[in-house]
Design a protein around this motif. Structure first.
Motif, PDB file in Angstrom:
ATOM      1  N   CYS A 216       8.566  48.195  87.255  1.00 46.83           N
ATOM      2  CA  CYS A 216       8.397  49.567  86.998  1.00 46.83           C
ATOM      3  C   CYS A 216       7.168  50.202  87.493  1.00 46.83           C
ATOM      4  O   CYS A 216       7.092  51.639  87.600  1.00 46.83           O
ATOM      5  N   GLY A 217       6.143  49.465  87.727  1.00 47.66           N
ATOM      6  CA  GLY A 217       4.722  49.930  88.324  1.00 47.66           C
ATOM      7  C   GLY A 217       3.974  50.701  87.319  1.00 47.66           C
ATOM      8  O   GLY A 217       3.240  51.487  87.566  1.00 47.66           O
ATOM      9  N   TRP A 218       4.272  50.480  85.987  1.00 47.39           N
ATOM     10  CA  TRP A 218       3.502  50.968  84.812  1.00 47.39           C
ATOM     11  C   TRP A 218       2.073  50.490  84.866  1.00 47.39           C
ATOM     12  O   TRP A 218       1.626  49.539  85.109  1.00 47.39           O
ATOM     13  N   THR A 219       1.174  51.531  84.587  1.00 48.87           N
ATOM     14  CA  THR A 219      -0.175  51.041  84.087  1.00 48.87           C
ATOM     15  C   THR A 219      -0.169  50.525  82.684  1.00 48.87           C
ATOM     16  O   THR A 219       0.387  50.894  81.812  1.00 48.87           O
ATOM     17  N   PHE A 220      -1.243  49.539  82.384  1.00 50.90           N
ATOM     18  CA  PHE A 220      -1.266  49.213  80.921  1.00 50.90           C
ATOM     19  C   PHE A 220      -1.948  50.142  80.441  1.00 50.90           C
ATOM     20  O   PHE A 220      -3.056  50.684  80.262  1.00 50.90           O
ATOM     21  N   GLY A 221      -1.003  50.419  79.199  1.00 49.21           N
ATOM     22  CA  GLY A 221      -1.281  51.466  78.187  1.00 49.21           C
ATOM     23  C   GLY A 221      -0.950  51.039  76.630  1.00 49.21           C
ATOM     24  O   GLY A 221      -0.515  50.057  76.551  1.00 49.21           O
ATOM     25  N   ALA A 222      -1.053  51.870  75.919  1.00 50.00           N
ATOM     26  CA  ALA A 222      -0.647  51.710  74.717  1.00 50.00           C
ATOM     27  C   ALA A 222       1.015  51.183  74.113  1.00 50.00           C
ATOM     28  O   ALA A 222       1.217  50.187  73.463  1.00 50.00           O
ATOM     29  N   VAL A 223       1.868  52.119  74.898  1.00 51.96           N
ATOM     30  CA  VAL A 223       3.131  51.290  74.978  1.00 51.96           C
ATOM     31  C   VAL A 223       3.414  49.971  75.509  1.00 51.96           C
ATOM     32  O   VAL A 223       4.046  49.098  74.643  1.00 51.96           O
ATOM     33  N   GLU A 224       2.992  49.610  76.521  1.00 55.00           N
ATOM     34  CA  GLU A 224       2.942  48.342  77.051  1.00 55.00           C
ATOM     35  C   GLU A 224       2.294  47.359  76.035  1.00 55.00           C
ATOM     36  O   GLU A 224       2.739  46.304  76.074  1.00 55.00           O
ATOM     37  N   ALA A 225       1.054  47.552  75.499  1.00 54.85           N
ATOM     38  CA  ALA A 225       0.340  46.746  74.589  1.00 54.85           C
ATOM     39  C   ALA A 225       1.471  46.380  73.285  1.00 54.85           C
ATOM     40  O   ALA A 225       1.551  45.268  72.996  1.00 54.85           O
ATOM     41  N   VAL A 226       1.899  47.562  72.804  1.00 54.41           N
ATOM     42  CA  VAL A 226       2.694  47.492  71.504  1.00 54.41           C
ATOM     43  C   VAL A 226       3.973  46.606  71.946  1.00 54.41           C
ATOM     44  O   VAL A 226       4.426  45.854  71.349  1.00 54.41           O
TER      45      VAL A 226
END
Length: 358
Positions: A216-226
């Motif tokens: 998906c190429g997402w950056t690491f953020g709150a949603v990804e951490a959760v």
């Protein structure tokens, strides 16, 4: 909270005025490539910036053109002139602040760098350290009335937050896996199966991370951490049912026990995964992108959990699963007191069985 100002800062001091101006006008030697791109590269500090909005330089030009006054302008009169200048030059309203006595309490200089705002925390840190050195060097040359300058940027804040989130995510995921290992062992009472369960969960989480950050190429953020932390427990739900069914099987061989366990729970696991998948589809049409990402994470976690449970975990049990009988069929249990009432008189019988006796 409330702002705490540096009481040693005094713009009425002519040396302080020069120090603030020199913060953005120190000689910088641009490279040939940087000169063509309109950049100023400060080779002495190894920093690069595209432009600088220097409030003191604009103030100096205004003093000369409007009042024929030099800069620096010593004495308290500088406060009123700065106030007048701000009134005429609205673009600098955010570059200076006054206290209740209408004296200058703080000033700032704004640099526009060539750092990509989308870079990760690991790439940001070297830039931040170079700007640290730049400001420290300038403070060391400034008088006491202007030697406490500091630098800040939304990018620095995001990078530090990202580093802290990553550290806490790894710690949280590790604790979750440890708790899962202990919990499965307590309830199933087989350390090998508990180890396989946690191995299955780790594989799910790693695959989920690959899906989020690579596919998906997402950056690491709150949603990804959760997602990484919460779905450790989410993925345990599927595999632990199959583990329990295998552990309670009365078959003699690993393959037969695994086949019996799959026959008992495979359909139920697929049904549970299907309902979760269908429910998560509704999140994909949400207007808020946080919900959309969360929906993708739920769907991916469900699919990966089912895949690893029904394929990898089942194969592990067939090849290297424990062959000891289920705990309910093992001897050596503690004596059980059984009470039966006959005409109101209690009769107690002690044994190792679990059935009622008279």
């Amino acid at each position: 909270g409330y702002a705490t100002f540096d009481r040693s800062f005094d713009i009425a001091d002519s040396d302080a005025q020069l120090a603030v101006k020199q913060m953005c006008e120190r000689p910088c030697a641009p490279s040939e490539k940087g000169r063509q791109a309109g950049e100023r590269r400060c080779t002495s500090d190894d920093i690069t910036f595209r432009s600088v909005q220097c409030f003191p330089a604009s103030l100096e030009a205004w003093l000369r053109s409007q009042h024929n006054l030099p800069y620096p302008l010593p004495g308290d009169s500088i406060h009123s002139y700065i106030k007048e200048f701000i009134g005429e030059s609205k673009q600098f309203e955010q570059y200076v602040g006054f206290d209740s006595d209408q004296k200058v309490r703080w000033m700032r200089v704004r640099f526009t760098t060539n750092i990509d705002n989308r870079v990760g925390a690991a790439e940001v840190e070297p830039h931040r350290l170079r700007w640290n050195k730049f400001v420290v060097d300038r403070n060391s040359l400034a008088p006491e009335s202007a030697n406490n300058a500091f630098h800040t940027s939304a990018l620095w804040v995001r990078a530090e937050t990202e580093v802290r989130i990553k550290g806490s995510t790894i710690l949280g995921a590790s604790i979750s896996c440890l708790v899962a290992l202990v919990s499965v062992f307590v309830f199933i009472r087989n350390i090998l199966i508990a180890f396989y369960v946690v191995l299955n969960v780790i594989c799910v989480v790693l695959t989920l991370a690959f899906f989020m950050f690579v596919i998906c190429g997402w950056t690491f953020g709150a949603v990804e951490a959760v997602g990484i932390i919460v779905f450790v427990g989410f993925s345990v739900d599927y595999v632990v049912h199959l583990a329990e069914a295998y552990n309670q099987s009365t078959k003699s061989s690993r393959k037969e026990r695994a086949q019996e366990a799959l026959g008992q729970v495979a359909v139920a696991l697929l049904s549970a995964g299907s309902t979760t998948f269908l429910a998560a589809l509704l999140l994909l049409v949400a207007d808020i992108q946080v919900f959309v990402r969360f929906g993708y994470v739920i769907i991916a976690s469900t699919m990966f959990s089912l895949m690893y449970t029904l394929v990898m975990f089942s194969a592990l049990l067939m090849v290297a699963g424990p062959t000891n009988p289920p705990p309910s069929l093992q001897g050596g249990g503690a004596p059980v007191t059984v009470s039966a009432y006959i005409w109101g008189a209690p009769v107690e019988e002690t044994g190792t069985g679990t059935g009622m006796g008279s």
